[in-house]
Design a protein around this motif. Structure first.
Motif, short mmCIF file in Angstrom:
data_model
loop_
_atom_site.label_atom_id
_atom_site.label_comp_id
_atom_site.label_asym_id
_atom_site.label_seq_id
_atom_site.Cartn_x
_atom_site.Cartn_y
_atom_site.Cartn_z
N ARG A 62 7.77 -16.10 -11.74
CA ARG A 62 9.07 -16.18 -11.08
C ARG A 62 10.03 -15.14 -11.66
N LYS A 63 10.02 -15.00 -12.98
CA LYS A 63 10.89 -14.01 -13.63
C LYS A 63 10.52 -12.60 -13.20
N LYS A 64 9.23 -12.32 -13.14
CA LYS A 64 8.77 -10.98 -12.74
C LYS A 64 9.20 -10.68 -11.30
N LEU A 65 9.02 -11.66 -10.42
CA LEU A 65 9.44 -11.47 -9.03
C LEU A 65 10.94 -11.23 -8.93
N LEU A 66 11.73 -12.07 -9.58
CA LEU A 66 13.18 -11.94 -9.51
C LEU A 66 13.66 -10.62 -10.10
N PHE A 67 13.05 -10.20 -11.21
CA PHE A 67 13.41 -8.92 -11.82
C PHE A 67 13.14 -7.77 -10.86
N ASN A 68 11.93 -7.77 -10.27
CA ASN A 68 11.56 -6.67 -9.37
C ASN A 68 12.38 -6.70 -8.08
N ILE A 69 12.70 -7.88 -7.57
CA ILE A 69 13.55 -7.97 -6.38
C ILE A 69 14.91 -7.34 -6.67
N LYS A 70 15.46 -7.63 -7.85
CA LYS A 70 16.76 -7.06 -8.23
C LYS A 70 16.67 -5.53 -8.33
N GLU A 71 15.60 -5.05 -8.97
CA GLU A 71 15.39 -3.60 -9.10
C GLU A 71 15.24 -2.94 -7.73
N TYR A 72 14.41 -3.53 -6.88
CA TYR A 72 14.14 -2.94 -5.57
C TYR A 72 15.36 -3.02 -4.65
N LYS A 73 16.22 -4.01 -4.86
CA LYS A 73 17.44 -4.10 -4.05
C LYS A 73 18.36 -2.92 -4.37
N SER A 74 18.43 -2.55 -5.65
CA SER A 74 19.33 -1.46 -6.02
C SER A 74 18.70 -0.08 -5.84
N LYS A 75 17.40 0.04 -6.05
CA LYS A 75 16.76 1.36 -6.03
C LYS A 75 15.84 1.60 -4.84
N GLY A 76 15.53 0.54 -4.10
CA GLY A 76 14.57 0.67 -3.01
C GLY A 76 13.17 0.41 -3.53
N VAL A 77 12.26 0.17 -2.59
CA VAL A 77 10.87 -0.12 -2.93
C VAL A 77 10.07 1.18 -2.86
#
Length: 116
Positions: A62-77
């Protein structure tokens, strides 16, 4: 190359969300996200509790998903995350997974009962 630009998280469809999970080595959760119809525009709204309720039981996942979602929201996928991984049907080359008669010898053993 411009085709390898980052894609906006919010623009991902359900299939791309599955590719995102695969890119994060979390393909085991793909069915959960598909079942709930999760698209990219909803990912930033997910909470730790939401993920747990969906069936993502491991806290570290869950932490990994939430961290990556936050990163991808700001920087894109990154486009590389959305690439389909090749599927191989054999874990080993054919010659290793199916030994021929000359590669291994059958060992016959006498079978005796343990108790008289």
């Amino acid at each position: 190359e411009r085709s390898l630009r980052n894609k906006s998280l919010e623009s991902l469809d359900e299939h791309e969300v599955v590719l995102l999970l695969q890119g994060l080595s979390m393909a085991q959760y793909a069915d959960l996200f598909l079942k709930d119809g999760i698209q990219g525009n909803f990912l930033p709204e997910l909470t730790n509790e939401d993920l747990e309720e969906m069936g993502v039981n491991m806290a570290v996942h869950r932490k990994k998903l939430l961290f990556n979602i936050k990163e991808y929201k700001s920087k894109g996928v990154p486009a590389s995350v959305l690439q389909v991984a090749p599927i191989t049907s054999r874990p080993f080359p054919l010659e290793l997974s199916q030994p021929g008669p000359n590669k291994t010898e059958r060992v016959e053993q006498e079978v005796r009962p343990l108790c008289p």
